[in-house]
Scaffold this motif. Structure first.
Motif, PDB file in Angstrom:
ATOM      1  N   GLY A 129      44.118  51.077  52.444  1.00 35.21           N
ATOM      2  CA  GLY A 129      44.048  52.533  52.446  1.00 35.21           C
ATOM      3  C   GLY A 129      45.118  53.113  51.543  1.00 35.21           C
ATOM      4  O   GLY A 129      45.999  52.405  51.050  1.00 35.21           O
ATOM      5  N   ARG A 177      41.030  51.517  46.975  1.00 33.40           N
ATOM      6  CA  ARG A 177      41.240  50.587  48.092  1.00 33.40           C
ATOM      7  C   ARG A 177      41.736  49.205  47.682  1.00 33.40           C
ATOM      8  O   ARG A 177      41.657  48.257  48.457  1.00 33.40           O
ATOM      9  N   ASN A 178      42.243  49.044  46.465  1.00 35.32           N
ATOM     10  CA  ASN A 178      42.773  47.762  46.009  1.00 35.32           C
ATOM     11  C   ASN A 178      44.128  47.954  45.344  1.00 35.32           C
ATOM     12  O   ASN A 178      44.421  49.016  44.802  1.00 35.32           O
ATOM     13  N   THR A 237      43.134  43.680  48.882  1.00 35.76           N
ATOM     14  CA  THR A 237      41.889  44.444  48.948  1.00 35.76           C
ATOM     15  C   THR A 237      41.819  45.239  50.244  1.00 35.76           C
ATOM     16  O   THR A 237      42.569  44.990  51.185  1.00 35.76           O
ATOM     17  N   ASP A 238      40.906  46.193  50.266  1.00 38.84           N
ATOM     18  CA  ASP A 238      40.682  47.052  51.434  1.00 38.84           C
ATOM     19  C   ASP A 238      41.961  47.677  51.957  1.00 38.84           C
ATOM     20  O   ASP A 238      42.231  47.666  53.160  1.00 38.84           O
TER      21      ASP A 238
END
Length: 160
Positions: free
Chosen positions: A72, A127-128, A69-70
């Motif tokens: 870029g 973003r995942n 997750t998160d």
């Protein structure tokens, strides 16, 4: 000074190529601390089969979902690139690479005697990154038919 620049470029290229996973174990090890791995129990797979019309679920015997997750865009691309390298290292067949809006789907499979027994889906966007590693039992024709009815526009809901 002019001779040092090509040398440094060669060293950087060598280091980056050494860090590329050569198989799925190396891929999972590389991203182990940055991810969450969720093994899906058989009852969850059976429940999903009953509550959705996704034909691909009919053929899944077991699965695990690997989530970063998160991430870029650069990291997402790097993870998917490493996933592709890892599957190639284990002689997976690269089946598809699709792009829908900001989402990408990559599928690779292992085949033995005309039967596909492992399917890896890599999905990234918003973003995942999801990697779904499944044990399956189907033919190429069944896989193509099952993937034909997948609505890729739903990826955005999955990846939110």
């Amino acid at each position: 000074m002019n001779k040092i620049i090509p040398f440094l470029a060669l060293v950087l290229f060598t280091i980056s190529s050494c860090s590329t996973p050569k198989n799925m174990s190396e891929f999972y090890d590389k991203y182990d601390k940055q991810s969450t791995v969720i093994p899906l129990p058989k009852f969850a797979i059976n429940l999903a089969k009953k509550n959705t019309d996704l034909k691909i679920l009919e053929y899944i015997n077991s699965a695990k979902v690997f989530i970063i997750t998160d991430a870029g865009k650069a990291k997402q691309n790097r993870v998917i690139k490493n996933l592709i390298a890892a599957t190639k290292g284990e002689n997976y067949e690269q089946m598809i690479k699709l792009k829908v809006k900001k989402n990408n789907v990559n599928a690779a499979y292992l085949e033995d005697k005309g039967q596909i027994n492992q399917l890896i889906l890599g999905v990234n966007g918003l973003r995942n990154v999801l990697v779904i590693d499944s044990k399956v039992n189907l033919t190429k024709e069944q896989l193509e038919e099952a993937l034909d009815n997948v609505d890729l526009s739903e990826l955005e809901d999955i990846l939110k």
